[in-house]
Design a protein around this motif. Structure first.
Motif, mmCIF file in Angstrom:
data_model
loop_
_atom_site.group_PDB
_atom_site.id
_atom_site.type_symbol
_atom_site.label_atom_id
_atom_site.label_comp_id
_atom_site.label_asym_id
_atom_site.label_seq_id
_atom_site.Cartn_x
_atom_site.Cartn_y
_atom_site.Cartn_z
ATOM 1 N N VAL A 149 -45.677 82.615 107.429
ATOM 2 C CA VAL A 149 -46.089 83.982 107.696
ATOM 3 C C VAL A 149 -47.603 83.993 107.863
ATOM 4 O O VAL A 149 -48.336 83.589 106.946
ATOM 5 C CB VAL A 149 -45.683 84.945 106.555
ATOM 6 C CG1 VAL A 149 -46.149 86.362 106.874
ATOM 7 C CG2 VAL A 149 -44.179 84.902 106.331
ATOM 8 N N ALA A 150 -48.074 84.407 109.028
ATOM 9 C CA ALA A 150 -49.518 84.486 109.291
ATOM 10 C C ALA A 150 -49.946 85.935 109.081
ATOM 11 O O ALA A 150 -49.517 86.836 109.805
ATOM 12 C CB ALA A 150 -49.830 84.040 110.717
ATOM 13 N N VAL A 151 -50.790 86.168 108.098
ATOM 14 C CA VAL A 151 -51.202 87.522 107.744
ATOM 15 C C VAL A 151 -52.621 87.496 107.174
ATOM 16 O O VAL A 151 -52.975 86.589 106.420
ATOM 17 C CB VAL A 151 -50.203 88.140 106.736
ATOM 18 C CG1 VAL A 151 -50.127 87.325 105.470
ATOM 19 C CG2 VAL A 151 -50.526 89.584 106.438
ATOM 20 N N ASP A 152 -53.445 88.473 107.566
ATOM 21 C CA ASP A 152 -54.834 88.566 107.099
ATOM 22 C C ASP A 152 -55.631 87.296 107.365
ATOM 23 O O ASP A 152 -56.491 86.892 106.563
ATOM 24 C CB ASP A 152 -54.881 88.886 105.596
ATOM 25 C CG ASP A 152 -54.581 90.354 105.314
ATOM 26 O OD1 ASP A 152 -54.512 91.133 106.281
ATOM 27 O OD2 ASP A 152 -54.426 90.712 104.125
ATOM 28 N N GLY A 176 -51.489 76.066 98.441
ATOM 29 C CA GLY A 176 -50.972 75.235 97.361
ATOM 30 C C GLY A 176 -50.560 75.984 96.117
ATOM 31 O O GLY A 176 -50.017 75.373 95.187
ATOM 32 N N ASN A 177 -50.788 77.293 96.070
ATOM 33 C CA ASN A 177 -50.443 78.086 94.894
ATOM 34 C C ASN A 177 -49.276 79.010 95.211
ATOM 35 O O ASN A 177 -49.264 79.684 96.248
ATOM 36 C CB ASN A 177 -51.645 78.923 94.430
ATOM 37 C CG ASN A 177 -52.819 78.039 94.032
ATOM 38 O OD1 ASN A 177 -52.638 77.030 93.357
ATOM 39 N ND2 ASN A 177 -54.019 78.422 94.466
ATOM 40 N N SER A 178 -48.294 79.047 94.309
ATOM 41 C CA SER A 178 -47.132 79.896 94.498
ATOM 42 C C SER A 178 -47.485 81.353 94.204
ATOM 43 O O SER A 178 -48.175 81.651 93.225
ATOM 44 C CB SER A 178 -46.002 79.434 93.580
ATOM 45 O OG SER A 178 -44.875 80.265 93.723
ATOM 46 N N LEU A 179 -47.020 82.261 95.057
ATOM 47 C CA LEU A 179 -47.270 83.686 94.877
ATOM 48 C C LEU A 179 -46.122 84.319 94.097
ATOM 49 O O LEU A 179 -44.951 84.116 94.422
ATOM 50 C CB LEU A 179 -47.398 84.387 96.235
ATOM 51 C CG LEU A 179 -48.568 83.953 97.132
ATOM 52 C CD1 LEU A 179 -48.496 84.684 98.471
ATOM 53 C CD2 LEU A 179 -49.897 84.245 96.450
ATOM 54 N N SER A 180 -46.462 85.074 93.073
ATOM 55 C CA SER A 180 -45.448 85.785 92.311
ATOM 56 C C SER A 180 -44.985 87.020 93.089
ATOM 57 O O SER A 180 -45.650 87.463 94.034
ATOM 58 C CB SER A 180 -45.992 86.198 90.945
ATOM 59 O OG SER A 180 -47.052 87.142 91.113
ATOM 60 N N LEU A 181 -43.848 87.586 92.687
ATOM 61 C CA LEU A 181 -43.358 88.798 93.341
ATOM 62 C C LEU A 181 -44.332 89.953 93.159
ATOM 63 O O LEU A 181 -44.497 90.789 94.063
ATOM 64 C CB LEU A 181 -41.987 89.181 92.771
ATOM 65 C CG LEU A 181 -40.835 88.201 93.032
ATOM 66 C CD1 LEU A 181 -39.529 88.740 92.447
ATOM 67 C CD2 LEU A 181 -40.673 87.930 94.520
ATOM 68 N N ARG A 196 -48.506 93.533 95.658
ATOM 69 C CA ARG A 196 -49.870 94.076 95.668
ATOM 70 C C ARG A 196 -50.644 93.683 96.916
ATOM 71 O O ARG A 196 -51.718 94.230 97.176
ATOM 72 C CB ARG A 196 -50.627 93.604 94.421
ATOM 73 C CG ARG A 196 -50.160 94.308 93.144
ATOM 74 C CD ARG A 196 -51.006 93.961 91.927
ATOM 75 N NE ARG A 196 -50.683 92.649 91.379
ATOM 76 C CZ ARG A 196 -51.425 91.568 91.548
ATOM 77 N NH1 ARG A 196 -52.542 91.609 92.264
ATOM 78 N NH2 ARG A 196 -51.060 90.401 91.010
ATOM 79 N N TRP A 197 -50.123 92.734 97.698
ATOM 80 C CA TRP A 197 -50.772 92.336 98.954
ATOM 81 C C TRP A 197 -50.261 93.285 100.037
ATOM 82 O O TRP A 197 -49.187 93.105 100.594
ATOM 83 C CB TRP A 197 -50.418 90.897 99.270
ATOM 84 C CG TRP A 197 -51.223 90.295 100.395
ATOM 85 C CD1 TRP A 197 -51.969 90.954 101.315
ATOM 86 C CD2 TRP A 197 -51.334 88.908 100.708
ATOM 87 N NE1 TRP A 197 -52.555 90.086 102.195
ATOM 88 C CE2 TRP A 197 -52.176 88.810 101.844
ATOM 89 C CE3 TRP A 197 -50.819 87.750 100.157
ATOM 90 C CZ2 TRP A 197 -52.495 87.586 102.429
ATOM 91 C CZ3 TRP A 197 -51.135 86.543 100.734
ATOM 92 C CH2 TRP A 197 -51.979 86.457 101.863
ATOM 93 N N THR A 198 -51.029 94.290 100.346
ATOM 94 C CA THR A 198 -50.570 95.396 101.189
ATOM 95 C C THR A 198 -50.092 94.926 102.557
ATOM 96 O O THR A 198 -49.019 95.325 103.036
ATOM 97 C CB THR A 198 -51.693 96.427 101.367
ATOM 98 O OG1 THR A 198 -52.160 96.837 100.080
ATOM 99 C CG2 THR A 198 -51.202 97.644 102.149
ATOM 100 N N THR A 199 -50.881 94.097 103.210
ATOM 101 C CA THR A 199 -50.535 93.660 104.562
ATOM 102 C C THR A 199 -49.243 92.856 104.569
ATOM 103 O O THR A 199 -48.356 93.083 105.407
ATOM 104 C CB THR A 199 -51.677 92.822 105.154
ATOM 105 O OG1 THR A 199 -52.920 93.477 104.924
ATOM 106 C CG2 THR A 199 -51.484 92.612 106.648
#
Length: 604
Positions: A430-433, A454-459, A464-467
């Protein structure tokens, strides 16, 4: 009027009828092509093919004076055609050829009679060896026979090696059982094909809609299909509304194929093969979307998937390279052990002064010592490890020696356009921001991680990542597919690409309900799909769009980036186009997402 022609044909046959008209100088001749009554699918295919080919050869055919020259003209024209063409038959012609009522369907009595004539709509199994024969084959292979001989010789009085004999017998039994169980576990290729045309289907009989077992379908039946249904038999479309089918079981292509009603007697030219005709659906495929009404012309082994199953049954089993090498090794070992034993038997008896019994016992010990008891289990274990590694990559190995054969392969030739695929669509990036988020997971199972640098994103971080959240909401809402649990796995009801997007949204925890107010489906001219919805969290309407990146970008004048909306600049457009090119060059299918809120819809 229809008449029966004598003869019992198992393949298409040319029939010539000659009749005098009353004049000595004039004779009428009629040549027709007769096909077996049990093969209506082949009859329609030949009829449509011949109808497209013969009109252009009319004058040349009339100039011929014997049957052989007529056939040569037709064969030459067939070879000169770069690709097959078909003359589309009208629905009335289809009904006449199948002797059915395309409106009310068959009567129950006629359906029962045809079931007896054509047989059930199932894939027939080839002649199969009983399980005990397969077990004995593994227990008494050529190498195992050598071990059996060595084991039995260990129990001969005077040799006194019962422990070694028991060990060799255990090796034979364990090895034979292991190979038998692996073959029994993997011997399911035909059963998997059978599952594709199992269960029930809806059919029109005597004007009434009813549900019957798929095995009871016969040529001439009128069936009803809706989105998500498996097609149970080869059929010609009578009605079609926004129909898309998944033909991957026949073509290997995961992209949906459009199908529509075509009732005009036109010539279907160009790139269409029989399995690609736009008004025909085939057994084993499924409806991704839309609804249809169709008349059956091919069932069981006379369907296209039945022909594939028949090909798997006709494969002649040949020894693998490993089996041939082991056979040569066993011959060499047996010859060496036997010749050395005979030599020392004669030396002990004639030279060393041993009795014949003592020399024979020495011969047995020497023979057993030269037999490599550990070779058979070592080979089996090595192959079994290869089978397990391939199973983890979803490859089904029917017999253990096939693993070594695959290892010897240097070139694989396949009739496949584009790239080899797993018949799965998965969202991987996913390409975003201005950042690229990688997405893990296999198939349509809604399990996986979003990884950024390299870091996993939590739900919580995703929400909280608007875009990113807006993009995933668009993927979820602007979507006609749904995921359905099928046993331990998941399958897509709808378009595979939209199924991958639905899976992507579920991995991020995007769920909920929404009221769809309007839909503009994807089409080749607009190259995008758009929906107007009201979500359960908002009372205002929102337009969500997904489509081809460049075409969607042309419709946009603002961009949501870094949690804020601003005007879309020319530099932004260049960066988005460059990102699209970068992903496309790596073989990825790229989609763009956009939205408008209610204020913009009101023009304020």
């Amino acid at each position: 009027m229809p008449t029966s022609v004598p003869g019992n044909w198992t393949h298409p046959t040319r029939v010539t009828a000659i009749s005098a008209t009353g004049s000595r100088s004039r004779i009428c001749a009629l040549t027709s092509l007769a096909t077996p009554a049990e093969q209506p699918a082949q009859h329609l295919q030949l009829l449509q093919r011949a109808s497209s080919l013969l009109p252009g050869l009319r004058q040349e055919l009339l100039a011929q004076r014997d049957a052989d020259r007529v056939l040569k003209v037709i064969a030459r024209a067939e070879q000169q055609s770069a690709l097959p063409t078909y003359l589309n038959l009208t629905q009335d012609q289809i009904g006449f050829e199948l002797q059915t009522d395309i409106t009310n369907g068959l009567t129950p009595e006629e359906a029962d009679a045809r079931l007896g004539r054509y047989g059930p709509n199932v894939l027939k199994r080839g002649r199969r060896s009983p399980w005990y024969f397969k077990l004995l084959k593994n227990l008494f292979s050529f190498f195992a026979l050598l071990l059996w001989m060595a084991a039995l010789l260990c129990f001969v009085p005077g040799v006194d090696l019962p422990q070694l004999g028991m060990a060799i017998l255990m090796v034979i039994l364990v090895n034979g059982l292991f190979a038998f169980l692996q073959e029994h576990k993997s011997d399911r290729a035909l059963e998997m094909l059978q599952e594709l045309i199992a269960k029930k289907c809806r059919v029109v009989r005597k004007g009434k809609l009813e549900e019957i077992e798929a095995r009871a379908l016969v040529p001439g039946d009128v069936i009803i299909l809706e989105a998500g249904d498996l097609v149970r038999a080869d059929a010609r479309l009578l009605e079609a509304f926004e129909v898309e089918v998944d033909n991957s079981s026949l073509t290997g292509e995961s992209s949906p194929a459009r199908r529509y009603k075509s009732d005009q007697p036109v010539l279907i030219q160009g790139k269409f093969l029989w399995i690609e005709l736009p008004n025909v659906v085939f057994a084993g495929t499924s409806l991704i979307q839309g609804r249809a009404r169709a008349v059956v012309f091919g069932t069981g082994m006379n369907s296209e998937i039945g022909k594939i199953a028949n090909l798997t049954q006709d494969i002649r089993v040949e020894p693998s390279p490993l089996q041939r090498q082991l056979r040569s090794t066993v011959y060499a070992i047996a010859a060496l052990a036997g010749s050395l034993g005979v030599v020392f038997l004669l030396l002990g008896w004639l030279v060393a002064g041993l009795s014949f019994l003592e020399a024979f016992v020495f011969f047995i010990g020497l023979f057993v010592a030269n037999v490599p008891e550990g070779l058979l289990p070592t080979v089996t274990l090595a192959l079994a490890m290869g089978v397990q590694r391939m199973a983890k990559r979803h490859a089904l190995v029917k017999s253990l020696p096939s693993v070594e054969t695959l290892g010897c392969t240097t070139v694989i030739c396949c009739d496949k356009t584009g790239t080899l695929t797993q018949n799965l669509m998965m969202a991987t990036e996913v390409a975003v921001d201005g950042k690229t988020v990688s997405v893990s997971g296999l198939g349509y199972r809604p399990e996986g991680e979003f990884v950024l640098e390299g870091n996993s994103l939590s739900l919580d971080a995703i929400s909280r990542w608007t875009t990113l959240r807006h993009l995933l909401e668009c993927a979820f809402v602007c979507n006609n597919a749904r995921l359905e649990k099928a046993g331990a796995d998941y399958r897509v009801i709808g378009d595979p690409t939209e199924g991958a997007l639905a899976c992507l949204a579920e991995k991020a925890g995007i769920r909920g309900t929404h009221q769809r107010l309007h839909l503009n489906p994807f089409e080749s001219i607009r190259k995008r799909m758009s929906v107007i919805v009201k979500t359960d969290r908002e009372s205002t309407a929102t337009v969500y769009v997904k489509g081809a990146p460049l075409e969607t970008l042309e419709c946009c004048d603002r961009i949501l980036i870094a949690d804020s909306v601003r005007a879309l600049t020319e530099e932004d457009r260049k960066q988005i186009a460059a990102q699209n090119d970068s992903m496309a060059n790596r073989g990825l299918r790229v989609l763009a997402f956009a939205y408008r809120d209610d204020a913009e819809l009101d023009g304020s």
